[in-house]
Motif scaffolding. Sequence first.
Motif, PDB file in Angstrom:
ATOM      1  N   ALA A 152      34.715  23.390  39.513  1.00 48.09           N
ATOM      2  CA  ALA A 152      34.316  24.468  40.411  1.00 48.09           C
ATOM      3  C   ALA A 152      34.074  25.732  39.605  1.00 48.09           C
ATOM      4  N   ASP A 153      33.183  26.581  40.118  1.00 48.89           N
ATOM      5  CA  ASP A 153      32.948  27.901  39.543  1.00 48.89           C
ATOM      6  C   ASP A 153      33.679  28.924  40.402  1.00 48.89           C
ATOM      7  N   LEU A 154      34.459  29.780  39.764  1.00 49.45           N
ATOM      8  CA  LEU A 154      35.230  30.811  40.451  1.00 49.45           C
ATOM      9  C   LEU A 154      34.762  32.183  39.984  1.00 49.45           C
ATOM     10  N   ALA A 155      34.576  33.097  40.935  1.00 52.35           N
ATOM     11  CA  ALA A 155      34.111  34.449  40.621  1.00 52.35           C
ATOM     12  C   ALA A 155      35.283  35.421  40.631  1.00 52.35           C
ATOM     13  N   PHE A 156      35.270  36.359  39.679  1.00 50.88           N
ATOM     14  CA  PHE A 156      36.280  37.412  39.590  1.00 50.88           C
ATOM     15  C   PHE A 156      35.562  38.756  39.551  1.00 50.88           C
ATOM     16  N   THR A 157      35.982  39.685  40.414  1.00 52.08           N
ATOM     17  CA  THR A 157      35.398  41.025  40.421  1.00 52.08           C
ATOM     18  C   THR A 157      35.991  41.853  39.283  1.00 52.08           C
ATOM     19  N   THR A 158      35.497  43.099  39.120  1.00 55.56           N
ATOM     20  CA  THR A 158      35.945  43.930  38.004  1.00 55.56           C
ATOM     21  C   THR A 158      37.379  44.442  38.146  1.00 55.56           C
ATOM     22  N   VAL A 159      38.037  44.188  39.291  1.00 54.55           N
ATOM     23  CA  VAL A 159      39.476  44.475  39.372  1.00 54.55           C
ATOM     24  C   VAL A 159      40.280  43.179  39.350  1.00 54.55           C
ATOM     25  N   GLN A 160      39.596  42.079  39.029  1.00 51.95           N
ATOM     26  CA  GLN A 160      40.258  40.776  38.968  1.00 51.95           C
ATOM     27  C   GLN A 160      40.168  40.152  37.578  1.00 51.95           C
ATOM     28  N   TYR A 161      39.492  40.834  36.643  1.00 54.38           N
ATOM     29  CA  TYR A 161      39.522  40.355  35.258  1.00 54.38           C
ATOM     30  C   TYR A 161      39.670  41.536  34.316  1.00 54.38           C
ATOM     31  N   TRP A 162      40.244  41.265  33.140  1.00 61.19           N
ATOM     32  CA  TRP A 162      40.661  42.343  32.248  1.00 61.19           C
ATOM     33  C   TRP A 162      40.304  42.043  30.791  1.00 61.19           C
ATOM     34  N   ARG A 163      39.093  41.579  30.598  1.00 61.65           N
ATOM     35  CA  ARG A 163      38.547  41.413  29.251  1.00 61.65           C
ATOM     36  C   ARG A 163      37.064  41.092  29.394  1.00 61.65           C
ATOM     37  N   PRO A 164      36.213  41.663  28.547  1.00 64.43           N
ATOM     38  CA  PRO A 164      34.800  41.304  28.608  1.00 64.43           C
ATOM     39  C   PRO A 164      34.624  39.793  28.456  1.00 64.43           C
TER      40      PRO A 164
END
Length: 322
Positions: A152-164
């Motif tokens: 599966a592909d999971l999406a993370f918004t910019t407050v849900q991930y913390w590294r480029p």
Amino acid sequence: MTKGAVAAIVAVLVVIAIAAFGVWWFVLRDDASAQSGAVGTPLSGESSESSDSNDAGDTADSSDADARGHASAGDKSRTAVCAVPDASLSDVRLDGTSLIASVDFESESCGDSSYSAAGVQVTIQDDGNVVAAAIYDFGDAPLEFDDGTAQADLAFTTVQYWRPYDQIDASDASVELTEGATASGASAAAAEGALGGANITDADIERYAQLAMSWQLDHDTTAANAFYSTFTTQLSSKQYGMQVEGKTWKYRDIYEQFLQRRAKHPNALFIWSGDYPTYQENGTTDFYVILSGEGFGSAADATAWCPANGYSTDDCIAVDLQ
């Protein structure tokens, strides 16, 4: 014999006959009925369970087993309850500002069934640091297993991930699934067909952002040193607790802005102003600074780049670090 004697004898015989009938009625007859009941009709107060009822119980047990997912002879596709699967990261990419993680799932218990739990926190770690985390409802988009594997592909918004995204090593990263997580708000919209998730707690977002900022400062030092001898552009400078642009800036806001800028400018860098002479001379040594990372031969060229890329002079200035 006299008539009186005959009458007495008859009376005795009648009494004997009545007594004999009573013995038969109250004793021998009950014994016969009891023997008949042992073979046929059950007696009052005893279990009525028979071979038929046992068979019914066996059938119920069999049904329960199938309900729990154990395969029956007539349905080999049934599997055990689909437990929390193991997961691994196969790829990460960017869609706009959203991180898209391609995740492989594996579970022998899932077999050819589906995993549809709600409130599942998916946490991605790289070199011991949490780099992404969100809570997903797989009831909306179940993981469909084929012989114990799913993807599966999971999406993370910019407050849900913390590294480029391009600084996450997919081959070294780990993925953990935790059921029963409490989401903070609604799930984000899907991105590029990837399932969107809800935020983890605000406290955890703030903590992971602060840790990510420390990691980013160390990581970007070498690239930033190149601008001692040439110009680049400054896109933002923020302090923790600063009240500007309609909000009080926290770690999560500062790092989110960096991720947004870097999604637009892949060479963007994150630095601490106190580490560089140009800010030390100006007395602005306690700011988190975002640089575009673009190199220019002169301050004029750097300044011209700002409006060409949609920035005002309030947001974008030419700078070198010497």
